[in-house]
Design a protein around this motif. Structure first.
Motif, PDB file in Angstrom:
ATOM      1  N   ASP A 125     -83.775  -8.826  74.215  1.00  0.00           N
ATOM      2  CA  ASP A 125     -84.399  -7.739  73.473  1.00  0.00           C
ATOM      3  C   ASP A 125     -85.834  -7.593  73.969  1.00  0.00           C
ATOM      4  O   ASP A 125     -86.352  -8.464  74.672  1.00  0.00           O
ATOM      5  CB  ASP A 125     -84.366  -8.037  71.969  1.00  0.00           C
TER       6      ASP A 125
ATOM      7  N   ALA B  51     -80.095  -1.994  72.910  1.00  0.00           N
ATOM      8  CA  ALA B  51     -80.051  -0.829  73.796  1.00  0.00           C
ATOM      9  C   ALA B  51     -80.691   0.343  73.077  1.00  0.00           C
ATOM     10  O   ALA B  51     -80.721   0.404  71.844  1.00  0.00           O
ATOM     11  CB  ALA B  51     -78.619  -0.491  74.199  1.00  0.00           C
TER      12      ALA B  51
ATOM     13  N   LYS C 193     -83.408   2.984  69.476  1.00  0.00           N
ATOM     14  CA  LYS C 193     -82.276   2.144  69.096  1.00  0.00           C
ATOM     15  C   LYS C 193     -81.490   2.800  67.968  1.00  0.00           C
ATOM     16  O   LYS C 193     -80.259   2.688  67.894  1.00  0.00           O
ATOM     17  CB  LYS C 193     -82.760   0.764  68.652  1.00  0.00           C
TER      18      LYS C 193
ATOM     19  N   THR D  13     -81.015  -0.709  78.664  1.00  0.00           N
ATOM     20  CA  THR D  13     -81.079  -2.069  78.127  1.00  0.00           C
ATOM     21  C   THR D  13     -82.256  -2.745  78.825  1.00  0.00           C
ATOM     22  O   THR D  13     -82.963  -2.120  79.608  1.00  0.00           O
ATOM     23  CB  THR D  13     -79.785  -2.846  78.416  1.00  0.00           C
ATOM     24  N   LYS D  14     -82.440  -4.026  78.573  1.00  0.00           N
ATOM     25  CA  LYS D  14     -83.493  -4.740  79.284  1.00  0.00           C
ATOM     26  C   LYS D  14     -83.218  -4.788  80.781  1.00  0.00           C
ATOM     27  O   LYS D  14     -84.133  -4.853  81.599  1.00  0.00           O
ATOM     28  CB  LYS D  14     -83.620  -6.176  78.749  1.00  0.00           C
TER      29      LYS D  14
ATOM     30  N   ASN E 113     -73.644  -4.575  82.260  1.00  0.00           N
ATOM     31  CA  ASN E 113     -74.416  -5.531  81.465  1.00  0.00           C
ATOM     32  C   ASN E 113     -73.578  -6.727  81.030  1.00  0.00           C
ATOM     33  O   ASN E 113     -74.111  -7.707  80.500  1.00  0.00           O
ATOM     34  CB  ASN E 113     -75.011  -4.850  80.237  1.00  0.00           C
TER      35      ASN E 113
END
Length: 850
Positions: free
Chosen positions: A659, A595, A576, A614-615, A652
């Protein structure tokens, strides 16, 4: 001499005489035939028995699917939309109910008029062919084959007119008639015939020549097709319309002769002009989506065969042997798919694909130079993975959609620093001896790598080293855990670009591969970090259907554990910072949501990368030339990073902001100046894993070495702190002495405090004995003390300030002589702290440069 009277012949004797002659001739022929047959059997016994055994073998294994050709392979996206067709002739099997009765009758009239009467062998036709065979001295020039025999020939045998082939048909035909109905056999026949112009089977022939379904064929159209299949090269109506029409009319006459049509229908059919539509549907050109789907499907077929995939090699022999086996089987499976008969349903999402393609094209549109082959010189490729499923949802292999070369999975390029999290730091975190706050000394090594920009930071945390992309730290970390250990982790993640030459190669720590890494492998690797350390075996294949075998894809392949959840979380937390820290090489590429990512730039900027996630999604982007060459001003952050940013921001957008959850076995601890855990409230915290620590403790000898290292570093740190405190005391004493010297030098008279100041000054001077300050300050102090001692003494009361008004005093004006050796009181002592000192650093590596 008397005459004998002739015996009168009876009418019956006259009637039976020719019959007797015929019977004798017939019996003679039968005897001769049997004798000849016996002689032939004895002479060709082995060949005859071999043909019978072959026929028995064929018919014992025959199934209905044998009598169809492969259909076109079709590829579908995640929504079921057709995204590609691999043309294998557009074959389609049609049941007898879907075939015009006109065509069935045309074939029977032309090829086998006794089709419904015989049991596979038409002995009359066979005798006729036998006579012709004798006349032509053993050369087979005429058929006599039934439709049943022709089906066997078309499906299982060659087209050669040999005695062995005919004999095999002879033995096999009755067996087929026992196994299948007449309707089945006629259905097989219509679907196995070739009709010229790449038309296999009646369905494609009907579409190509007449633009209609097989069930709708008229008399003259049916007769045309029956004529074509009799000899496709001779009666092709496109190449030979006149001969084709003559053959058509002959078939029509035979249909009338067999009473399948009336004389009026015959005349009407023959009066029709022979016109053909020539409707040809070409297969779609392979694109980035279809080429990758075919590749993945071939890999799945290899898995079905039990092929053992290998990624790490111990020596050249194992490497060469594996590559040969792999290539042979892979090519066979790839060809099988392209030859038709498959439906491939994929996870590829057309909307995401278009977004990724558009982003690459837009960001690189300013680079217009072309290669000799007309392709853009500067290229880009990217792969996007859905982290929830592990499936690839988009793969772009180059700029524009006309290039069939898919760089997303075919090209192997040096990954640069993007490999560091996967081969260096995550494996190091697994050992338990490395963690985000651990310090590693960043300095230039002899024969070691250099940092981009030429800056070195001394003791630096792993966290900062990864964010700054410091090469020397990565090199040390991989060297500590073992190069082959790091390579082993890449093998677990199915990296296809590893070579036996990479074994022990320390340059792997910074992306120095022998062959390189594929974009799809980098994306899969980073998705492991995004998915709690788990590798997904999903590619882009959701369903793989075979025309003959049904569903052949095993979609229940278990994920594989690569890193612990703790390691994945901590590496993600560190990455990150690449986007968030001012010194991070990807600073400015943040998405405004959680991210993580990493830049990569190889020597001379020949390959530039950005990999991040990202997730929801993981995306890897590469930009470079097909033939590697320097790209001044192009870095991992610039074009690759911006493509990643723009694309990820788009896909996204609107998704839930999520998170990563911190595992229960990861905790925040205060860390001391050595980056180690402490109970003291230092105000500086970082992540530690109890799982990793347990793993480290399990290796007793290594743990003991690590504890000794920490003790040694602790003692070094204490000594350093003591040295710094001593230095600080010296500097403070020097500063205080300098102030007293200034006061003494400025005096215009002495009083009772003068001697005390001189005494204090010399006491400070004693503290500076043995330091670089002593000699210079002693000379100055002696001069100032002599000056103060020679001044006239004045009472303390006389030295009171003169009042000018209520609460206001007038300062005394003094002039102090300047002594040799005096220095400007405003000049700082060179303590080594401040501009130019050891704590001063110049960030030569700007954002995006590494």
């Amino acid at each position: 001499m008397g005459k004998h009277k002739k015996k009168r012949k009876s009418p019956w004797s006259i009637f039976f005489r020719p019959i007797k002659a015929i019977l004798f001739v017939f019996l003679g022929i039968m005897v001769l035939g049997c004798l000849a047959g016996g002689v032939v059997f004895l002479k060709y016994q082995n060949e005859i028995m071999a043909c019978k055994e072959k026929a028995d073998s064929i018919m014992s294994k025959t199934v209905k699917t044998d009598f169809s050709q492969p259909t076109d392979t079709r590829i579908y996206d995640s929504a079921g939309g057709l995204i590609g067709t691999i043309n294998s002739g557009h074959y389609e099997y049609v049941p007898i109910s879907g075939i015009s009765k006109n065509l069935q009758n045309a074939y029977i009239a032309q090829e086998d008029r006794r089709f419904y009467k015989h049991h596979g062998i038409d002995y009359k036709g066979l005798m006729r062919a036998g006579v012709v065979y004798i006349k032509n001295k053993g050369a087979i020039t005429q058929g006599g084959s039934t439709i049943t025999q022709q089906v066997i020939k078309n499906t299982y045998l060659t087209q050669e007119k040999t005695f062995q082939r005919k004999l095999t048909e002879f033995f096999a035909a009755p067996r087929m008639e026992e196994k299948y109905s007449k309707s089945d056999i006629l259905e097989f026949y219509c679907n196995t015939n070739f009709f010229a112009n790449r038309c296999y089977g009646v369905s494609e022939a009907s579409r190509y020549y007449f633009d209609k379904e097989a069930k709708d064929l008229t008399v003259w159209e049916a007769a045309t097709l029956a004529g074509i299949s009799n000899n496709p090269s001779k009666y092709d109506p496109v190449a030979h319309p006149e001969t084709s029409k003559k053959k058509r009319d002959q078939v029509i006459d035979n249909m009338a002769l067999c009473k399948f049509i009336t004389e009026e229908e015959k005349d009407n059919a023959k009066a029709q002009p022979l016109t053909v539509a020539k409707i040809y549907e070409p297969g779609t050109k392979e694109n980035y989506l279809t080429s990758y789907a075919i590749h993945c499907a071939a890999m799945e077929l290899m898995k079905n065969d039990g092929f053992a995939f290998q990624y790490v090699f111990h020596n050249q022999a194992s490497y060469d042997s594996y590559k040969e086996q792999y290539q042979e089987l892979y090519q066979a499976k790839s060809d099988m798919i392209r030859n038709g008969g498959f439906e491939i349903h994929t996870s590829l999402e057309t909307n995401i694909q278009n977004t990724l393609q558009g982003t690459i094209d837009e960001r690189l549109k300013g680079f217009k130079d072309l290669q000799e082959n007309g392709k853009f010189a500067l290229q880009g490729a990217a792969v996007c993975i859905d982290n929830q499923t592990g499936y690839v949802v988009a793969i772009v292999g180059g700029r524009g959609t006309d290039d069939e070369y898919n760089r997303g999975f075919l090209s192997r390029r040096q990954p640069g620093s993007t490999i560091k999290p996967l081969i260096d730091y995550a494996p190091a975190f697994e050992t338990g001896y490395y963690y985000p706050s651990r310090l590693v000394n960043d300095h230039l090594f002899d024969k070691g790598p250099k940092n981009s920009g030429g800056s070195y930071y001394g003791n630096v945390s792993v966290r900062e080293a990864l964010n700054r992309s410091l090469n020397t730290v990565a090199w040390q970390v991989l060297g500590d855990i073992g190069v082959n250990t790091g390579i082993g982790y890449l093998g677990k993640m199915h990296f296809a670009g590893l070579s036996y030459l990479d074994n022990g190669n320390s340059s792997m720590s910074i992306g120095g591969f022998t062959e390189g890494a594929r974009v799809v492998d980098m994306a899969k690797g980073y998705s492991v970090l995004a998915n709690k350390g788990m590798y997904s075996n999903n590619t882009c294949i959701v369903s793989l259907q075979s025309q003959y075998d049904g569903e052949i894809y095993n979609g229940n392949q278990a994920d594989e554990r690569i890193f612990t959840e703790d390691t994945a979380y901590m590496i993600t937390d560190v990455l990150k910072g690449t986007l968030e820290k001012p010194y991070g090489t990807g600073y400015g590429l943040g998405l405004g949501i959680p991210a993580a990512g990493k830049t990569g730039t190889t020597n001379s900027n020949k390959d530039t990368w950005f990999c991040g996630y990202t997730k929801h999604y993981t995306t890897a982007v590469w930009v470079g030339y097909d033939t590697p060459k320097a790209m001044p001003g192009v870095y991992g952050k610039t074009y690759s990073g911006r493509i990643w940013h723009d694309f990820m921001a788009e896909i996204n957008n609107g998704l839930p902001v999520q998170d990563w959850d911190m595992p229960a076995t990861v905790s925040l601890w205060n860390v001391d100046s050595r980056g180690e855990k402490t109970d003291a409230a230092t105000g500086n915290k970082d992540l530690f894993s109890s799982v990793a620590e347990s793993a480290a403790r399990s290796d007793g000898s290594k743990w003991k070495e690590e504890e000794e290292r920490k003790k040694l570093e602790s003692q070094v740190q204490k000594d350093l702190e003591a040295s710094q405190q001593a230095r600080q005391s010296v500097e403070q004493a020097a500063a205080s002495l300098q102030s007293l010297i200034g006061e003494l030098a400025a005096l215009s008279h002495r009083d009772s405090s003068t001697e005390e100041k001189i005494s204090t000054a010399y006491g400070l001077l004693d503290q500076l004995a043995g330091t670089e300050f002593y000699e210079g300050l002693k000379s100055q102090l002696d001069g100032a003390a002599d000056h103060a001692s020679s001044l006239p003494k004045q009472e303390d009361s006389a030295g009171k300030p003169q009042e000018i008004g209520p609460g206001v005093t007038k300062p005394r004006e003094t002039t102090a002589p300047v002594f040799p050796g005096d220095f400007d009181p405003d000049e700082d002592v060179d303590s080594g702290i401040g501009p130019g000192g050891p704590d001063s650093t110049v960030e030569a590596v700007g954002p995006g440069m590494e």
